[in-house]
Scaffold this active site. Sequence first.
Site, mmCIF file in Angstrom:
data_model
loop_
_atom_site.group_PDB
_atom_site.id
_atom_site.type_symbol
_atom_site.label_atom_id
_atom_site.label_comp_id
_atom_site.label_asym_id
_atom_site.label_seq_id
_atom_site.Cartn_x
_atom_site.Cartn_y
_atom_site.Cartn_z
ATOM 1 N N ASN A 29 -0.337 6.069 -9.674
ATOM 2 C CA ASN A 29 -0.963 4.838 -10.189
ATOM 3 C C ASN A 29 -2.172 5.112 -11.088
ATOM 4 O O ASN A 29 -2.468 4.340 -11.983
ATOM 5 C CB ASN A 29 -1.321 3.887 -9.042
ATOM 6 C CG ASN A 29 -2.302 4.480 -8.066
ATOM 7 O OD1 ASN A 29 -2.289 5.674 -7.815
ATOM 8 N ND2 ASN A 29 -3.166 3.661 -7.502
ATOM 9 N N GLY A 89 -2.460 9.465 -1.894
ATOM 10 C CA GLY A 89 -1.095 8.952 -1.944
ATOM 11 C C GLY A 89 -0.847 8.006 -0.794
ATOM 12 O O GLY A 89 -1.783 7.452 -0.214
ATOM 13 N N SER A 90 0.423 7.845 -0.462
ATOM 14 C CA SER A 90 0.780 6.873 0.568
ATOM 15 C C SER A 90 0.424 7.403 1.959
ATOM 16 O O SER A 90 0.326 8.619 2.171
ATOM 17 C CB SER A 90 2.268 6.571 0.493
ATOM 18 O OG SER A 90 2.990 7.751 0.767
ATOM 19 N N PRO A 93 0.273 16.737 -9.889
ATOM 20 C CA PRO A 93 0.407 15.307 -10.155
ATOM 21 C C PRO A 93 1.735 14.781 -9.604
ATOM 22 O O PRO A 93 2.617 15.565 -9.250
ATOM 23 C CB PRO A 93 0.401 15.243 -11.681
ATOM 24 C CG PRO A 93 0.919 16.573 -12.126
ATOM 25 C CD PRO A 93 0.590 17.570 -11.052
ATOM 26 N N GLU A 109 -6.852 10.392 1.056
ATOM 27 C CA GLU A 109 -7.151 9.052 0.527
ATOM 28 C C GLU A 109 -5.830 8.312 0.449
ATOM 29 O O GLU A 109 -4.991 8.608 -0.415
ATOM 30 C CB GLU A 109 -7.788 9.165 -0.866
ATOM 31 C CG GLU A 109 -9.148 9.837 -0.888
ATOM 32 C CD GLU A 109 -10.270 8.928 -0.402
ATOM 33 O OE1 GLU A 109 -10.029 7.728 -0.170
ATOM 34 O OE2 GLU A 109 -11.392 9.440 -0.239
ATOM 35 N N LEU A 110 -5.620 7.340 1.332
ATOM 36 C CA LEU A 110 -4.279 6.778 1.502
ATOM 37 C C LEU A 110 -4.231 5.284 1.148
ATOM 38 O O LEU A 110 -5.095 4.786 0.468
ATOM 39 C CB LEU A 110 -3.825 7.033 2.944
ATOM 40 C CG LEU A 110 -3.964 8.498 3.398
ATOM 41 C CD1 LEU A 110 -3.563 8.652 4.854
ATOM 42 C CD2 LEU A 110 -3.141 9.427 2.516
ATOM 43 N N CYS A 134 -5.077 1.332 -4.979
ATOM 44 C CA CYS A 134 -5.171 1.463 -3.514
ATOM 45 C C CYS A 134 -6.117 0.423 -2.953
ATOM 46 O O CYS A 134 -5.967 -0.027 -1.830
ATOM 47 C CB CYS A 134 -5.641 2.859 -3.154
ATOM 48 S SG CYS A 134 -7.196 3.306 -3.942
#
Length: 518
Positions: free
Chosen positions: A154, A227-228, A178, A249-250, A283
């Site tokens: 994103n 990411g997720s 990436p 960092e989710l 996010c």
Amino acid sequence: MSTVEARPQDATDGRPDGQIAVENPATGETVAHVPDMSAEQVAQLVARARRAQPGWAALGFDGRAEVMYEARRWLVQNRDRMIKTIVDETGKTREDAQLAEISFVADSLGFWAKKAESYLKDERVRSHSPFAWGKKLVARYRPRGVIGVIGPWNYPLANCFGDAIAALMAGNSVILKPSEITPLASLLMAEGLRAAGLPEDVMLVATGRAETGTAVVDHCDMVMFTGSTATGKKVMARAAETLTPVSLELGGKDPMVVLRDADLERAANAAVYWSMSNGGQICMSVERVYVEEPIYDEFVQKVTEKTRALRQGRPGELGSVDVGAVTFAAQVEIIERHIRDAVEKGAKVVVGGKSGAGPGRFFEPTVLTGVDHSMEIMTEETFGPALPIMKVRDEQEAVRLANDSRYGLNSSVWTRDLAKGERIARTIEAGNTCVNDAVTNYGAQELPFGGIRESGIGVRHSAHGIQKYCSTHSLLITRFAPKSELYFFPYSKRRSKLLERLIVLMYGRGSRKRKRGR
Ligand code: NDP
């Protein structure tokens, strides 16, 4: 169609499936191909980065800062090229690329160039312990070695290279992985860093899919993952095998609480902007809104009108569209599923609600009302241009619902009463909370930014955001050293009794405050 120029680091191993096609989501066209790197290739990149790291660390803060300032100049000079690259691989608008990618990363390069040294300087410590009296105590930070930075699609610049800046300023080498969907901005930034004087092999880009990411976890000394939540759990499990530290960092499901005394015009503008900006693929997008009953209808009306006025389409000239494409194909199904589930359970779609017609992949800016927490759209990350608005009786109900989440990334409270706003903000269970604002806290890089619960572990930005890229190294230096210490061998009854008396003297009292009757 263009192919990103492959440098030696990018060479494939000749596998027929060794290339990944990069698609422009706004047109459906293939814009480039990049190598799908094997685990073996990643291991080779890490070995090269490891060899380059000591020389980079030896440049010191000033030497490294010079490269960062030069990279900033390069980025600004090459902004059109970078914006085009990002727009082509994400389908986001030029404005979304300009503000949150170019401007943020340019700012971040200068921020870390300036702040790294003070955040990582040796700390002289005075100890309370009698065993340390008279000794010199220093806590120092030293680079971990090679940091694996794994990023999402994103924000291919800000959330990929963005996290490499602090890692580099701390004196580490970096392997940047990436997303396979958006690898081009990272490759272009690596070119910019070379032009800015970054020594060879200090930052290498590992393009590829999940297996490439797994290899980054296996071989690097620390992993900074964005990411997720689902993938974050896999990364942490994998890292546990080698006891590699991770910072995660989710995802988020960020709540916005709009109280009856809020400035409704500002709150409505912000709700629309921060839910639809970057196509809702942030996010920390506003993903759910709780509005107090007396102002609910007016708020919904304002948000509806403003959302209806949004222009969506293929990104063109500056100012031509407000909302771009859905970058990742599978995301459309998630957005559709959440809306279908909500409607089946009684929600109403007030604006939008459908995928746009091709070519390209778009989803209409959507507003829903009549929502509740039985619906996925209120509990799971949607990550698209969809804004559900829920009516609440009072602030207590709003806070209870805001906190009813497995996530805890960003959040916001809207009221003209700043004291009340801060009081309520302090009760929100999240890593970050704004009053009368949303998302803007991300730009204040002096503040730590991170999530709690399933939104992550660790933070970026602030002193914590660079100290994590270092291992701590504690020094104790004994200057006035007797030949022997009271507690050294051989044990003797007399010395042990003396030690015991000291222990009773030092630790035998209760609280001094209680004794004073406080
Ligand atoms: P993913 O979790 O799917 O992927 C993130 C990165 O991990 C990609 O580079 C991906 O590679 C890689 N990857 C996939 N599987 C593995 C694995 N097993 N081991 C190591 N790496 C792997 O996230 P998305 O790209 O879909 O990004 C969207 C998500 O990111 C959202 O949930 C969003 O909330 C979150 N996000 C969080 C932010 C924050 O600061 N908290 C900021 C921005 C986004 P590949 O793509 O090639 O599969």
